[in-house]
Design a protein around this motif. Structure first.
Motif, short mmCIF file in Angstrom:
data_model
loop_
_atom_site.label_atom_id
_atom_site.label_comp_id
_atom_site.label_asym_id
_atom_site.label_seq_id
_atom_site.Cartn_x
_atom_site.Cartn_y
_atom_site.Cartn_z
N GLU A 1 -35.08 15.16 14.19
CA GLU A 1 -35.94 15.85 13.20
C GLU A 1 -36.58 14.89 12.23
O GLU A 1 -37.77 15.00 11.91
N GLU A 2 -35.79 13.95 11.75
CA GLU A 2 -36.36 12.97 10.82
C GLU A 2 -37.48 12.17 11.50
O GLU A 2 -38.53 11.93 10.91
N GLU A 3 -37.24 11.79 12.73
CA GLU A 3 -38.24 10.98 13.43
C GLU A 3 -39.50 11.79 13.71
O GLU A 3 -40.62 11.28 13.61
N ALA B 1 -39.12 1.03 12.19
CA ALA B 1 -37.92 0.39 11.65
C ALA B 1 -36.82 1.44 11.41
O ALA B 1 -35.64 1.20 11.70
N HIS B 2 -37.23 2.59 10.91
CA HIS B 2 -36.27 3.66 10.64
C HIS B 2 -35.64 4.15 11.95
O HIS B 2 -34.42 4.29 12.07
N LYS B 3 -36.49 4.34 12.94
CA LYS B 3 -36.02 4.79 14.24
C LYS B 3 -35.05 3.77 14.85
O LYS B 3 -34.03 4.14 15.43
N MET C 1 -33.07 1.84 13.29
CA MET C 1 -31.76 1.96 12.62
C MET C 1 -30.97 3.15 13.17
O MET C 1 -29.76 3.07 13.36
N HIS C 2 -31.67 4.24 13.41
CA HIS C 2 -31.00 5.39 14.03
C HIS C 2 -30.43 5.01 15.40
O HIS C 2 -29.31 5.36 15.74
N GLU C 3 -31.24 4.29 16.16
CA GLU C 3 -30.81 3.91 17.51
C GLU C 3 -29.60 2.99 17.49
O GLU C 3 -28.68 3.11 18.30
N LYS D 1 -25.04 4.99 2.87
CA LYS D 1 -26.02 3.95 2.53
C LYS D 1 -27.40 4.27 3.12
O LYS D 1 -28.43 4.06 2.48
N HIS D 2 -27.40 4.75 4.34
CA HIS D 2 -28.66 5.06 5.01
C HIS D 2 -29.41 6.15 4.24
O HIS D 2 -30.61 6.02 3.99
N ILE D 3 -28.71 7.19 3.85
CA ILE D 3 -29.35 8.27 3.09
C ILE D 3 -29.87 7.73 1.77
O ILE D 3 -31.01 7.96 1.38
N ILE E 1 -32.66 4.42 2.90
CA ILE E 1 -33.66 4.59 3.96
C ILE E 1 -34.25 6.01 4.00
O ILE E 1 -35.46 6.19 4.07
N ASP E 2 -33.38 7.01 3.93
CA ASP E 2 -33.87 8.39 3.99
C ASP E 2 -34.60 8.80 2.71
O ASP E 2 -35.59 9.52 2.76
N LYS E 3 -34.10 8.34 1.58
CA LYS E 3 -34.78 8.67 0.32
C LYS E 3 -36.20 8.09 0.31
O LYS E 3 -37.14 8.72 -0.15
FE LIG Z 1 -32.61 8.49 8.74
#
Ligand SMILES: [Fe+2]
Ligand SMILES: [Fe+2]
Length: 138
Positions: free
Chosen positions: A63-65, A78-80, A82-84, A120-122, A125-127
């Protein structure tokens, strides 16, 4: 609250309700996994919570992606990535959970690699992502 369990708190809010709800659910599921491992509830319970967590991670990252692509988020790749990387790490842990015994050190490793990473990610990166999305979302 026992420090091995991480809870979502207002400081982690992305100001996007749907995303916040998913983050709360993720912590809930990681905690359920830790609880099952710690309390020696039996391998079946552990594997079930692990499976629920895995499915939820995939849904949430997806959903985020999707939102990032839809609203042309410049840091999407870059975000993707990190998810991977996290999913890769998760699969490694999953194998260890399947094959191993949940001693207290291993439970601690799970906490570090899952809840601490998520926290940390939230928080960073998510913010950051949400800041962009909120400018463009209706
Ligand atoms: Fe994320
Ligand atoms: Fe997220």
């Amino acid at each position: 609250m026992d420090t091995i369990y991480t809870e979502w708190n207002q400081n982690l809010s992305t100001k996007i309700e749907r995303i916040d709800k998913q983050h709360q659910e993720l912590f809930g599921r990681i905690n359920a996994l830790i609880k099952a491992m710690r309390e020696d509830k039996g391998q079946e319970e552990v594997l079930n919570t692990l499976k629920f967590l895995e499915e939820y991670i995939i849904i949430h990252f997806g959903e985020e992606e999707y939102l990032q692509r839809r609203y042309n988020y410049p840091n999407y790749l870059a975000h993707k990535a990190m998810h991977e990387k996290f999913v890769e790490e998760f699969y490694k842990l999953k194998l260890e959970v399947i094959n191993g015994k949940p001693d207290s050190f291993f439970v601690f490793v799970i906490k570090e690699k899952l809840s601490d990473w998520l926290f940390k990610h939230i928080n960073h990166i998510d913010k950051n992502m949400a800041g962009h999305l909120l400018e463009y979302m209706d």
